[in-house]
Design a protein around this motif. Structure first.
Motif, PDB file in Angstrom:
ATOM      1  N   ALA A 165      55.120  73.307  25.692  1.00  0.00           N
ATOM      2  CA  ALA A 165      54.115  74.353  25.490  1.00  0.00           C
ATOM      3  C   ALA A 165      52.699  73.798  25.519  1.00  0.00           C
ATOM      4  O   ALA A 165      51.767  74.472  25.972  1.00  0.00           O
ATOM      5  CB  ALA A 165      54.369  75.065  24.164  1.00  0.00           C
ATOM      6  N   ASN A 166      52.520  72.577  25.046  1.00  0.00           N
ATOM      7  CA  ASN A 166      51.174  72.022  24.925  1.00  0.00           C
ATOM      8  C   ASN A 166      50.777  71.127  26.088  1.00  0.00           C
ATOM      9  O   ASN A 166      49.582  70.817  26.248  1.00  0.00           O
ATOM     10  CB  ASN A 166      51.058  71.241  23.615  1.00  0.00           C
ATOM     11  N   TYR A 167      51.728  70.718  26.898  1.00  0.00           N
ATOM     12  CA  TYR A 167      51.448  69.721  27.928  1.00  0.00           C
ATOM     13  C   TYR A 167      50.377  70.142  28.932  1.00  0.00           C
ATOM     14  O   TYR A 167      49.382  69.436  29.151  1.00  0.00           O
ATOM     15  CB  TYR A 167      52.739  69.336  28.678  1.00  0.00           C
ATOM     16  N   THR A 168      50.561  71.270  29.587  1.00  0.00           N
ATOM     17  CA  THR A 168      49.824  71.554  30.826  1.00  0.00           C
ATOM     18  C   THR A 168      48.317  71.595  30.638  1.00  0.00           C
ATOM     19  O   THR A 168      47.561  70.926  31.361  1.00  0.00           O
ATOM     20  CB  THR A 168      50.317  72.874  31.445  1.00  0.00           C
ATOM     21  N   TYR A 169      47.841  72.388  29.690  1.00  0.00           N
ATOM     22  CA  TYR A 169      46.396  72.524  29.543  1.00  0.00           C
ATOM     23  C   TYR A 169      45.749  71.253  29.018  1.00  0.00           C
ATOM     24  O   TYR A 169      44.563  71.005  29.268  1.00  0.00           O
ATOM     25  CB  TYR A 169      46.062  73.710  28.643  1.00  0.00           C
ATOM     26  N   ILE A 170      46.526  70.437  28.306  1.00  0.00           N
ATOM     27  CA  ILE A 170      45.980  69.167  27.837  1.00  0.00           C
ATOM     28  C   ILE A 170      45.934  68.172  28.991  1.00  0.00           C
ATOM     29  O   ILE A 170      44.933  67.464  29.178  1.00  0.00           O
ATOM     30  CB  ILE A 170      46.781  68.651  26.636  1.00  0.00           C
ATOM     31  N   ALA A 171      46.980  68.112  29.791  1.00  0.00           N
ATOM     32  CA  ALA A 171      46.984  67.231  30.960  1.00  0.00           C
ATOM     33  C   ALA A 171      45.853  67.575  31.918  1.00  0.00           C
ATOM     34  O   ALA A 171      45.263  66.690  32.553  1.00  0.00           O
ATOM     35  CB  ALA A 171      48.326  67.314  31.676  1.00  0.00           C
ATOM     36  N   HIS A 172      45.529  68.851  32.028  1.00  0.00           N
ATOM     37  CA  HIS A 172      44.497  69.306  32.965  1.00  0.00           C
ATOM     38  C   HIS A 172      43.150  69.543  32.287  1.00  0.00           C
ATOM     39  O   HIS A 172      42.252  70.123  32.900  1.00  0.00           O
ATOM     40  CB  HIS A 172      44.976  70.570  33.672  1.00  0.00           C
ATOM     41  N   ALA A 173      43.005  69.060  31.064  1.00  0.00           N
ATOM     42  CA  ALA A 173      41.729  69.227  30.363  1.00  0.00           C
ATOM     43  C   ALA A 173      40.542  68.667  31.134  1.00  0.00           C
ATOM     44  O   ALA A 173      39.452  69.270  31.114  1.00  0.00           O
ATOM     45  CB  ALA A 173      41.816  68.601  28.970  1.00  0.00           C
ATOM     46  N   PRO A 174      40.682  67.521  31.842  1.00  0.00           N
ATOM     47  CA  PRO A 174      39.524  67.024  32.593  1.00  0.00           C
ATOM     48  C   PRO A 174      38.993  67.997  33.637  1.00  0.00           C
ATOM     49  O   PRO A 174      37.827  67.908  34.035  1.00  0.00           O
ATOM     50  CB  PRO A 174      40.066  65.738  33.245  1.00  0.00           C
ATOM     51  N   GLU A 175      39.822  68.935  34.099  1.00  0.00           N
ATOM     52  CA  GLU A 175      39.337  69.946  35.035  1.00  0.00           C
ATOM     53  C   GLU A 175      38.297  70.846  34.385  1.00  0.00           C
ATOM     54  O   GLU A 175      37.507  71.495  35.082  1.00  0.00           O
ATOM     55  CB  GLU A 175      40.501  70.797  35.557  1.00  0.00           C
ATOM     56  N   GLY A 176      38.317  70.906  33.067  1.00  0.00           N
ATOM     57  CA  GLY A 176      37.326  71.676  32.326  1.00  0.00           C
ATOM     58  C   GLY A 176      36.245  70.803  31.711  1.00  0.00           C
ATOM     59  O   GLY A 176      35.590  71.197  30.754  1.00  0.00           O
ATOM     60  N   ASN A 177      36.084  69.596  32.254  1.00  0.00           N
ATOM     61  CA  ASN A 177      35.079  68.636  31.765  1.00  0.00           C
ATOM     62  C   ASN A 177      35.361  68.172  30.338  1.00  0.00           C
ATOM     63  O   ASN A 177      34.436  67.901  29.575  1.00  0.00           O
ATOM     64  CB  ASN A 177      33.663  69.215  31.874  1.00  0.00           C
ATOM     65  N   VAL A 178      36.645  68.099  29.995  1.00  0.00           N
ATOM     66  CA  VAL A 178      37.058  67.559  28.701  1.00  0.00           C
ATOM     67  C   VAL A 178      37.771  66.233  28.977  1.00  0.00           C
ATOM     68  O   VAL A 178      38.909  66.209  29.437  1.00  0.00           O
ATOM     69  CB  VAL A 178      37.998  68.519  27.949  1.00  0.00           C
ATOM     70  N   SER A 179      37.097  65.139  28.710  1.00  0.00           N
ATOM     71  CA  SER A 179      37.643  63.825  29.003  1.00  0.00           C
ATOM     72  C   SER A 179      38.744  63.451  28.012  1.00  0.00           C
ATOM     73  O   SER A 179      38.664  63.757  26.820  1.00  0.00           O
ATOM     74  CB  SER A 179      36.537  62.769  28.949  1.00  0.00           C
ATOM     75  N   LEU A 180      39.752  62.768  28.521  1.00  0.00           N
ATOM     76  CA  LEU A 180      40.833  62.247  27.685  1.00  0.00           C
ATOM     77  C   LEU A 180      40.689  60.749  27.419  1.00  0.00           C
ATOM     78  O   LEU A 180      41.572  60.134  26.823  1.00  0.00           O
ATOM     79  CB  LEU A 180      42.183  62.516  28.356  1.00  0.00           C
ATOM     80  N   ASP A 181      39.581  60.174  27.836  1.00  0.00           N
ATOM     81  CA  ASP A 181      39.405  58.722  27.747  1.00  0.00           C
ATOM     82  C   ASP A 181      39.518  58.194  26.322  1.00  0.00           C
ATOM     83  O   ASP A 181      39.999  57.080  26.101  1.00  0.00           O
ATOM     84  CB  ASP A 181      38.053  58.304  28.332  1.00  0.00           C
TER      85      ASP A 181
END
Length: 211
Positions: A165-181
């Protein structure tokens, strides 16, 4: 493992993280799927035929024989109970409550944080960029602490539908300018999900996704 008598119909929009949530779990379970693309931009989800399946006019919806299920998290629950191994949705009350906690996060904090940030850039929806990006980082700070303590969102050695349930939007967060670094534990968790047999990715829609 139980299998359906015929392919499960999945009414989806391929760039929808909610649709991907359902499609990912169908793939992880190895279930036969008939994907039906819904023209969201053309308003197909608001037609009488579609509203008969989901009166909220949203994707995804599945049809499994005579059973129709709308809402991505509801679909995960249905598929887990009907076709999944017990670890996907444990029946122990305390562990099941942990799963529900993260389904609530997916429907709330994720939806109004990293999901909203991506909607802003990919679909040009009107949100306050600074606000939704800040929400995403506040959520990720908590998730980072939790995932530093265990491999999956729920205690145990196996994934649950909470992870799906939580994977997709977190994996694609950088598409919204939210860095996972700044979140190594989250990145390691995403890699564990992606290493699961049957993993099915969502298309990348913007530059900047993690390598």
């Amino acid at each position: 493992m139980k299998h359906p008598a015929q392919a499960i119909q999945l009414f989806r929009f391929t760039l929808s993280g909610h649709s991907h949530r359902a499609e990912l779990f169908l793939s992880l379970l190895g279930l036969p799927v008939e994907a039906v693309d819904v023209d969201l931009l053309g308003g197909q989800q608001k037609t009488p035929a579609y509203l008969a399946m989901n009166r909220f006019g949203q994707v995804p919806v599945i049809r499994d024989g005579d059973v129709t299920v709308a809402d991505s998290n509801a679909i995960l629950v249905y598929l887990a109970r009907q076709y999944g191994a017990p670890h996907w949705l444990p029946t122990d009350p305390a562990i099941e409550a942990q799963v529900q906690r993260w389904l609530t996060v997916a429907a709330g904090l994720v939806a109004y944080g990293p999901c909203a940030a991506r909607l802003l850039t990919v679909f040009k929806m009107q949100f306050n960029a600074e606000e939704v990006i800040a929400r995403a980082h506040a959520l990720f700070a908590v998730m980072e602490q939790e995932l530093a303590e265990r491999p999956w969102l729920v205690a145990g050695d196996m994934p649950t539908i909470a992870d799906v349930a939580n994977y997709t939007y977190i994996a694609h967060a950088p598409e919204g300018n939210v860095s996972l670094d700044a979140y190594p534990a989250i990145r390691a968790w995403l890699a564990r999900v992606e290493a699961l047999p049957g993993f099915f990715p969502m298309p990348v829609t913007a530059a900047g996704l993690r390598a």
